[in-house]
Motif scaffolding. Structure first.
Motif, PDB file in Angstrom:
ATOM      1  N   MET A   9       0.775  -1.241   0.011  1.00 24.11           N
ATOM      2  CA  MET A   9      -0.006   0.017   0.095  1.00 24.11           C
ATOM      3  C   MET A   9       0.599   1.369   0.059  1.00 24.11           C
ATOM      4  SD  MET A   9      -3.207  -0.892  -0.072  1.00 24.11           S
ATOM      5  CE  MET A   9      -3.999   0.792   0.399  1.00 24.11           C
ATOM      6  N   TRP A  10       1.896   1.307   0.715  1.00 23.75           N
ATOM      7  CA  TRP A  10       2.562   2.493   1.026  1.00 23.75           C
ATOM      8  C   TRP A  10       3.027   3.222  -0.443  1.00 23.75           C
ATOM      9  CZ3 TRP A  10       7.702   3.461  -0.578  1.00 23.75           C
ATOM     10  CH2 TRP A  10       8.625   2.394  -0.569  1.00 23.75           C
ATOM     11  N   PRO A  11       3.496   2.449  -1.396  1.00 22.58           N
ATOM     12  CA  PRO A  11       4.003   2.887  -2.649  1.00 22.58           C
ATOM     13  C   PRO A  11       3.227   3.625  -3.483  1.00 22.58           C
ATOM     14  CG  PRO A  11       4.874   0.854  -2.548  1.00 22.58           C
ATOM     15  CD  PRO A  11       3.842   1.013  -1.488  1.00 22.58           C
ATOM     16  N   GLN A  12       1.688   2.836  -3.229  1.00 21.63           N
ATOM     17  CA  GLN A  12       0.463   3.555  -3.999  1.00 21.63           C
ATOM     18  C   GLN A  12       0.063   4.801  -3.250  1.00 21.63           C
ATOM     19  OE1 GLN A  12      -2.262   0.335  -5.294  1.00 21.63           O
ATOM     20  NE2 GLN A  12      -1.259  -0.810  -3.545  1.00 21.63           N
ATOM     21  N   ILE A  13       0.174   4.603  -1.832  1.00 25.59           N
ATOM     22  CA  ILE A  13      -0.315   5.776  -1.351  1.00 25.59           C
ATOM     23  C   ILE A  13       0.566   7.090  -1.827  1.00 25.59           C
ATOM     24  CG2 ILE A  13      -0.649   7.047   0.992  1.00 25.59           C
ATOM     25  CD1 ILE A  13      -1.619   4.108   2.044  1.00 25.59           C
ATOM     26  N   SER A  34      -2.294  15.052   7.709  1.00 24.83           N
ATOM     27  CA  SER A  34      -1.078  14.409   8.624  1.00 24.83           C
ATOM     28  C   SER A  34      -1.034  12.798   8.290  1.00 24.83           C
ATOM     29  CB  SER A  34      -1.684  14.589  10.054  1.00 24.83           C
ATOM     30  OG  SER A  34      -3.006  13.813  10.278  1.00 24.83           O
ATOM     31  N   VAL A  35      -0.198  12.434   8.985  1.00 21.70           N
ATOM     32  CA  VAL A  35      -0.187  10.674   8.756  1.00 21.70           C
ATOM     33  C   VAL A  35      -1.497  10.022   9.211  1.00 21.70           C
ATOM     34  CG1 VAL A  35       0.884   8.610   9.674  1.00 21.70           C
ATOM     35  CG2 VAL A  35       2.472  10.604   8.742  1.00 21.70           C
ATOM     36  N   VAL A  36      -2.299  10.632  10.307  1.00 20.60           N
ATOM     37  CA  VAL A  36      -3.219  10.059  10.705  1.00 20.60           C
ATOM     38  C   VAL A  36      -4.329  10.320   9.824  1.00 20.60           C
ATOM     39  CG1 VAL A  36      -5.288  10.225  12.501  1.00 20.60           C
ATOM     40  CG2 VAL A  36      -2.756  10.067  13.250  1.00 20.60           C
ATOM     41  N   GLN A  37      -4.542  11.514   9.186  1.00 18.93           N
ATOM     42  CA  GLN A  37      -5.587  11.641   8.035  1.00 18.93           C
ATOM     43  C   GLN A  37      -5.571  10.863   6.920  1.00 18.93           C
ATOM     44  OE1 GLN A  37      -4.919  15.945   8.100  1.00 18.93           O
ATOM     45  NE2 GLN A  37      -6.818  16.432   8.898  1.00 18.93           N
ATOM     46  N   ILE A  38      -4.151  10.649   6.451  1.00 17.57           N
ATOM     47  CA  ILE A  38      -3.901   9.765   5.288  1.00 17.57           C
ATOM     48  C   ILE A  38      -4.279   8.323   5.666  1.00 17.57           C
ATOM     49  CG2 ILE A  38      -1.860   8.874   3.794  1.00 17.57           C
ATOM     50  CD1 ILE A  38      -2.412  11.812   3.211  1.00 17.57           C
ATOM     51  N   ALA A  39      -3.769   7.800   6.834  1.00 14.56           N
ATOM     52  CA  ALA A  39      -4.298   6.614   7.218  1.00 14.56           C
ATOM     53  C   ALA A  39      -5.636   6.233   7.383  1.00 14.56           C
ATOM     54  CB  ALA A  39      -3.510   6.235   8.435  1.00 14.56           C
ATOM     55  N   VAL A  44      -5.747   2.376   6.053  1.00 16.29           N
ATOM     56  CA  VAL A  44      -4.233   1.733   6.474  1.00 16.29           C
ATOM     57  C   VAL A  44      -3.892   2.128   8.042  1.00 16.29           C
ATOM     58  CG1 VAL A  44      -3.516   1.588   4.031  1.00 16.29           C
ATOM     59  CG2 VAL A  44      -2.970   3.488   5.518  1.00 16.29           C
ATOM     60  N   VAL A  45      -2.858   1.466   8.393  1.00 23.17           N
ATOM     61  CA  VAL A  45      -2.507   1.640   9.684  1.00 23.17           C
ATOM     62  C   VAL A  45      -1.423   2.954   9.541  1.00 23.17           C
ATOM     63  CG1 VAL A  45      -2.610  -0.562  10.719  1.00 23.17           C
ATOM     64  CG2 VAL A  45      -0.328   0.023   9.453  1.00 23.17           C
ATOM     65  N   ASN A  46      -1.140   3.729  10.777  1.00 22.20           N
ATOM     66  CA  ASN A  46      -0.554   4.825  10.749  1.00 22.20           C
ATOM     67  C   ASN A  46       1.212   4.647  10.118  1.00 22.20           C
ATOM     68  OD1 ASN A  46      -2.607   6.137  11.729  1.00 22.20           O
ATOM     69  ND2 ASN A  46      -1.654   6.798  13.605  1.00 22.20           N
ATOM     70  N   SER A  47       1.447   3.502  10.433  1.00 22.66           N
ATOM     71  CA  SER A  47       2.842   3.317   9.984  1.00 22.66           C
ATOM     72  C   SER A  47       3.019   3.161   8.386  1.00 22.66           C
ATOM     73  CB  SER A  47       3.384   1.805  10.602  1.00 22.66           C
ATOM     74  OG  SER A  47       2.614   0.805  10.304  1.00 22.66           O
ATOM     75  N   THR A  48       2.040   2.533   7.729  1.00 23.46           N
ATOM     76  CA  THR A  48       1.855   2.523   6.551  1.00 23.46           C
ATOM     77  C   THR A  48       1.822   3.890   5.807  1.00 23.46           C
ATOM     78  OG1 THR A  48       0.904   0.333   6.450  1.00 23.46           O
ATOM     79  CG2 THR A  48       0.818   1.519   4.409  1.00 23.46           C
ATOM     80  N   ALA A  49       0.927   4.995   6.426  1.00 20.19           N
ATOM     81  CA  ALA A  49       0.820   6.236   5.756  1.00 20.19           C
ATOM     82  C   ALA A  49       2.332   7.057   6.220  1.00 20.19           C
ATOM     83  CB  ALA A  49      -0.046   6.824   6.523  1.00 20.19           C
TER      84      ALA A  49
END
Length: 81
Positions: A9-13, A34-39, A44-49
């Motif tokens: 997911m992370w490269p797609q995001i 923010s990371v939380v908003q993107i997640a 996805v989980v915050n670490s992925t964002a």
């Protein structure tokens, strides 16, 4: 761009965020979500964002300010980044 949940997911995001920067959805100087908003947006989980955001930063498109957020670099900032 649609997200393929069978792939990482992370490269797609990161690609979506980069596209938003390039097409002006997130213009130079603007604060991006923010990371939380993107997640939350991508489910996805915050670490992925966070990994996606780090990838965008590595491309030289954003800067982060501790406690303030992440901002799209202006053209004059990218020349020295």
């Amino acid at each position: 761009m649609s997200i393929d949940r069978t792939r990482a997911m992370w490269p797609q995001i990161a690609a979506v965020i980069i596209e938003r920067i390039r097409n002006g959805t997130y213009p130079p100087g603007s604060k991006i979500p923010s990371v939380v908003q993107i997640a939350n947006e991508f489910g996805v989980v915050n670490s992925t964002a966070q990994r996606a955001m780090e990838s965008v930063r590595a491309e030289g498109l954003t800067r982060s300010e501790a406690g303030m957020g992440t901002y799209v670099l202006r053209p004059e900032e990218t020349a020295t980044a």
